[in-house]
Motif scaffolding. Structure first.
Motif, PDB file in Angstrom:
ATOM      1  N   ALA A 220      58.384  22.271  59.408  1.00 19.55           N
ATOM      2  CA  ALA A 220      56.994  22.946  59.321  1.00 19.55           C
ATOM      3  C   ALA A 220      56.405  22.900  57.936  1.00 19.55           C
ATOM      4  O   ALA A 220      55.292  22.758  57.543  1.00 19.55           O
ATOM      5  CB  ALA A 220      57.160  24.165  59.850  1.00 19.55           C
TER       6      ALA A 220
ATOM      7  N   ASN B 256      47.714  26.529  61.989  1.00 18.50           N
ATOM      8  CA  ASN B 256      47.591  26.433  63.552  1.00 18.50           C
ATOM      9  C   ASN B 256      47.757  24.947  63.922  1.00 18.50           C
ATOM     10  O   ASN B 256      47.769  24.733  65.035  1.00 18.50           O
ATOM     11  CB  ASN B 256      46.412  27.088  63.664  1.00 18.50           C
ATOM     12  CG  ASN B 256      46.333  28.569  63.520  1.00 18.50           C
ATOM     13  OD1 ASN B 256      47.246  29.077  63.992  1.00 18.50           O
ATOM     14  ND2 ASN B 256      45.565  29.258  62.961  1.00 18.50           N
ATOM     15  N   LYS B 257      47.867  23.996  63.185  1.00 17.69           N
ATOM     16  CA  LYS B 257      48.202  22.540  63.702  1.00 17.69           C
ATOM     17  C   LYS B 257      49.698  22.562  64.011  1.00 17.69           C
ATOM     18  O   LYS B 257      50.059  21.723  64.830  1.00 17.69           O
ATOM     19  CB  LYS B 257      47.888  21.545  62.486  1.00 17.69           C
ATOM     20  CG  LYS B 257      46.417  21.252  62.493  1.00 17.69           C
ATOM     21  CD  LYS B 257      46.455  20.368  61.425  1.00 17.69           C
ATOM     22  CE  LYS B 257      46.994  18.873  61.399  1.00 17.69           C
ATOM     23  NZ  LYS B 257      47.018  17.916  60.287  1.00 17.69           N
ATOM     24  N   LEU B 258      50.525  23.510  63.477  1.00 15.45           N
ATOM     25  CA  LEU B 258      52.080  23.376  63.812  1.00 15.45           C
ATOM     26  C   LEU B 258      52.101  24.068  65.247  1.00 15.45           C
ATOM     27  O   LEU B 258      51.490  24.622  65.845  1.00 15.45           O
ATOM     28  CB  LEU B 258      52.793  24.639  63.093  1.00 15.45           C
ATOM     29  CG  LEU B 258      52.389  24.347  61.414  1.00 15.45           C
ATOM     30  CD1 LEU B 258      53.115  25.422  60.612  1.00 15.45           C
ATOM     31  CD2 LEU B 258      53.329  23.053  60.902  1.00 15.45           C
ATOM     32  N   ASP B 259      53.358  23.356  65.544  1.00 18.62           N
ATOM     33  CA  ASP B 259      53.676  24.104  67.156  1.00 18.62           C
ATOM     34  C   ASP B 259      53.818  25.485  67.140  1.00 18.62           C
ATOM     35  O   ASP B 259      54.111  26.100  66.226  1.00 18.62           O
ATOM     36  CB  ASP B 259      54.665  23.215  67.773  1.00 18.62           C
ATOM     37  CG  ASP B 259      56.109  23.274  67.380  1.00 18.62           C
ATOM     38  OD1 ASP B 259      56.414  24.428  66.813  1.00 18.62           O
ATOM     39  OD2 ASP B 259      56.800  22.368  67.207  1.00 18.62           O
ATOM     40  N   ILE B 260      54.255  26.077  68.419  1.00 17.98           N
ATOM     41  CA  ILE B 260      54.185  27.501  68.381  1.00 17.98           C
ATOM     42  C   ILE B 260      55.443  28.058  67.768  1.00 17.98           C
ATOM     43  O   ILE B 260      55.140  29.017  67.151  1.00 17.98           O
ATOM     44  CB  ILE B 260      54.207  27.963  69.978  1.00 17.98           C
ATOM     45  CG1 ILE B 260      54.148  29.573  70.091  1.00 17.98           C
ATOM     46  CG2 ILE B 260      55.146  27.337  70.870  1.00 17.98           C
ATOM     47  CD1 ILE B 260      52.861  30.193  69.354  1.00 17.98           C
TER      48      ILE B 260
ATOM     49  N   GLN C 243      49.018  33.511  69.954  1.00 21.26           N
ATOM     50  CA  GLN C 243      49.675  32.354  69.466  1.00 21.26           C
ATOM     51  C   GLN C 243      49.076  31.649  68.482  1.00 21.26           C
ATOM     52  O   GLN C 243      49.267  30.362  68.306  1.00 21.26           O
ATOM     53  CB  GLN C 243      49.772  31.267  70.619  1.00 21.26           C
ATOM     54  CG  GLN C 243      50.497  31.882  71.900  1.00 21.26           C
ATOM     55  CD  GLN C 243      51.653  32.605  71.803  1.00 21.26           C
ATOM     56  OE1 GLN C 243      52.679  32.049  71.257  1.00 21.26           O
ATOM     57  NE2 GLN C 243      51.926  33.864  72.477  1.00 21.26           N
ATOM     58  N   GLU C 244      48.220  32.272  67.723  1.00 21.32           N
ATOM     59  CA  GLU C 244      47.331  31.775  66.622  1.00 21.32           C
ATOM     60  C   GLU C 244      47.627  32.648  65.160  1.00 21.32           C
ATOM     61  O   GLU C 244      47.758  34.020  65.298  1.00 21.32           O
ATOM     62  CB  GLU C 244      45.957  31.455  66.717  1.00 21.32           C
ATOM     63  CG  GLU C 244      45.553  30.542  67.779  1.00 21.32           C
ATOM     64  CD  GLU C 244      45.593  28.952  67.510  1.00 21.32           C
ATOM     65  OE1 GLU C 244      44.906  28.728  66.464  1.00 21.32           O
ATOM     66  OE2 GLU C 244      46.543  28.325  67.989  1.00 21.32           O
TER      67      GLU C 244
ATOM     68  N   ASN D 137      55.455  19.540  56.342  1.00 19.73           N
ATOM     69  CA  ASN D 137      54.333  18.988  57.001  1.00 19.73           C
ATOM     70  C   ASN D 137      52.925  19.845  56.404  1.00 19.73           C
ATOM     71  O   ASN D 137      52.151  19.415  56.280  1.00 19.73           O
ATOM     72  CB  ASN D 137      54.191  19.157  58.558  1.00 19.73           C
ATOM     73  CG  ASN D 137      54.842  18.349  59.296  1.00 19.73           C
ATOM     74  OD1 ASN D 137      55.544  17.082  58.658  1.00 19.73           O
ATOM     75  ND2 ASN D 137      55.463  18.477  60.477  1.00 19.73           N
TER      76      ASN D 137
ATOM     77  N   GLU E  40      57.073  26.628  65.352  1.00 18.52           N
ATOM     78  CA  GLU E  40      56.701  26.492  63.917  1.00 18.52           C
ATOM     79  C   GLU E  40      55.843  27.699  63.200  1.00 18.52           C
ATOM     80  O   GLU E  40      56.183  28.152  62.220  1.00 18.52           O
ATOM     81  CB  GLU E  40      56.441  25.030  63.643  1.00 18.52           C
ATOM     82  CG  GLU E  40      57.354  24.073  63.878  1.00 18.52           C
ATOM     83  CD  GLU E  40      56.827  22.786  63.618  1.00 18.52           C
ATOM     84  OE1 GLU E  40      57.568  21.673  63.662  1.00 18.52           O
ATOM     85  OE2 GLU E  40      55.504  22.361  63.874  1.00 18.52           O
ATOM     86  N   LYS E  41      54.981  27.939  63.935  1.00 17.61           N
ATOM     87  CA  LYS E  41      53.986  29.026  63.646  1.00 17.61           C
ATOM     88  C   LYS E  41      54.758  30.262  63.612  1.00 17.61           C
ATOM     89  O   LYS E  41      54.598  31.062  62.448  1.00 17.61           O
ATOM     90  CB  LYS E  41      52.908  29.087  64.464  1.00 17.61           C
ATOM     91  CG  LYS E  41      51.838  28.141  64.320  1.00 17.61           C
ATOM     92  CD  LYS E  41      50.546  28.282  65.159  1.00 17.61           C
ATOM     93  CE  LYS E  41      50.647  27.741  66.422  1.00 17.61           C
ATOM     94  NZ  LYS E  41      49.376  27.648  67.023  1.00 17.61           N
TER      95      LYS E  41
ATOM     96  N   MET F 218      63.512  23.402  61.980  1.00 20.43           N
ATOM     97  CA  MET F 218      61.995  23.583  62.515  1.00 20.43           C
ATOM     98  C   MET F 218      61.429  24.126  61.129  1.00 20.43           C
ATOM     99  O   MET F 218      60.122  23.893  61.032  1.00 20.43           O
ATOM    100  CB  MET F 218      61.984  24.501  63.719  1.00 20.43           C
ATOM    101  CG  MET F 218      62.184  23.888  64.890  1.00 20.43           C
ATOM    102  SD  MET F 218      61.947  24.812  66.341  1.00 20.43           S
ATOM    103  CE  MET F 218      63.017  26.118  66.138  1.00 20.43           C
TER     104      MET F 218
END
Length: 209
Positions: free
Chosen positions: A198, A153-157, A68-69, A201, A159-160, A194
Motif C-alpha cells: 500500500a 482511496n484507490k487502495l483496497d479496503i 470504508q473511505e 503504491n 490496505e486503507k 499489505m
C-alpha cells in the motif's frame, strides 16, 4: 529465408529504438523499484505536513475512516471556507492619506481614501492582485488535499485500514495492534506485506510514476 527476414526486422527495430533514444524521444531508463523506507518516509512527511497545516487552521483531527473511505472533511471544508474569507477581506485593506482642500473654510486637510476597486478592465490594483494570488494558492492547497485523499482511496479496503490506523489517525497504532484488532484473520506477516504494498503504491501515485 524467413529467419533472415526476422533477423533483419529485429535489427531494424533495434536501430529504430536506438535512434529514438538518440533524439531523446523516449526514456531509456528502466523504472526502479522504490525502497519501502523511502516510500514510508514520503508518506510520513506528507501526513505530518497535513497535520501542521490543520493545526494552523484550528483543527486537531484531520483524517477519518467512514463508510470504508478515508476522508478529510474538516480540513477540506476549512480550506474551502478560506475562499469567502479572502474575498471579503479586500474591502478592509489598502488605505492611504491624501491632501484635500476643505470647501467650507479653504484649509488643507488630510483625508483617508480607500483603493478597493478595479480602475479599468486592464488594470488591477495592488490589493486585488494580492487577493487573486491568495485565491490561486487556496486552490493549490485544496487540490493537494483532495489528490492525496483520492490516492488513499484507490487502495483496497484492508490496505486503507492499515494506512489509516498506522499513519493517518491522530493516535496511530503499531502493525501488531492493527492485526489483532482489525485484520485478525490474516497473519502478521501478511499484514506487513499489505502495508508495504500500500505504501509503495501510494509513493508511485504521489510521485506521478
Amino acid at each position: 529465408m524467413s529467419e533472415t527476414v526476422i533477423g533483419n526486422k529485429e535489427e531494424l527495430i533495434d536501430e529504430f529504438l536506438d535512434k529514438l533514444i538518440l533524439f531523446d524521444l523516449i526514456n531509456n531508463v528502466e523504472p526502479q523499484k522504490v525502497e519501502f523506507s523511502v516510500a514510508q518516509q514520503l508518506l510520513t512527511e506528507k501526513v505530518n505536513k497535513f497535520r501542521i497545516w490543520g493545526r494552523r487552521l484550528g483543527l486537531n483531527n484531520i483524517f477519518f475512516f467512514e463508510n470504508q473511505e478515508i476522508t478529510a472533511t474538516p480540513l477540506i471544508n476549512s480550506i474551502t471556507n478560506l475562499r469567502s474569507l479572502i474575498r471579503t477581506s479586500s474591502a478592509k485593506v489598502e488605505s492611504f492619506m491624501i491632501k484635500k482642500k476643505n470647501p467650507k473654510n479653504g484649509e488643507i486637510e488630510y483625508v483617508t481614501e480607500y483603493d478597493m476597486y478595479i480602475k479599468s478592465p486592464n488594470h488591477t490594483n495592488y490589493v486585488e492582485k494580492e487577493i487573486l494570488e491568495l485565491l490561486d494558492l487556496q486552490q493549490v492547497f485544496l487540490d493537494e488535499v483532495v489528490e492525496f485523499i483520492k490516492y488513499i482511496n484507490k487502495l483496497d479496503i484492508l490496505e486503507k485500514k492499515i494506512v489509516y490506523h498506522h499513519y493517518l489517525k491522530s493516535e496511530v497504532d503499531p502493525i501488531t495492534t492493527i492485526q489483532i484488532k482489525y485484520i485478525n484473520w490474516c497473519s502478521l506477516a501478511t499484514v506487513y506485506r499489505m502495508r508495504d504494498k500500500a505504501v509503495t503504491n501510494l509513493y508511485y501515485d504521489l510521485m506521478g510514476i
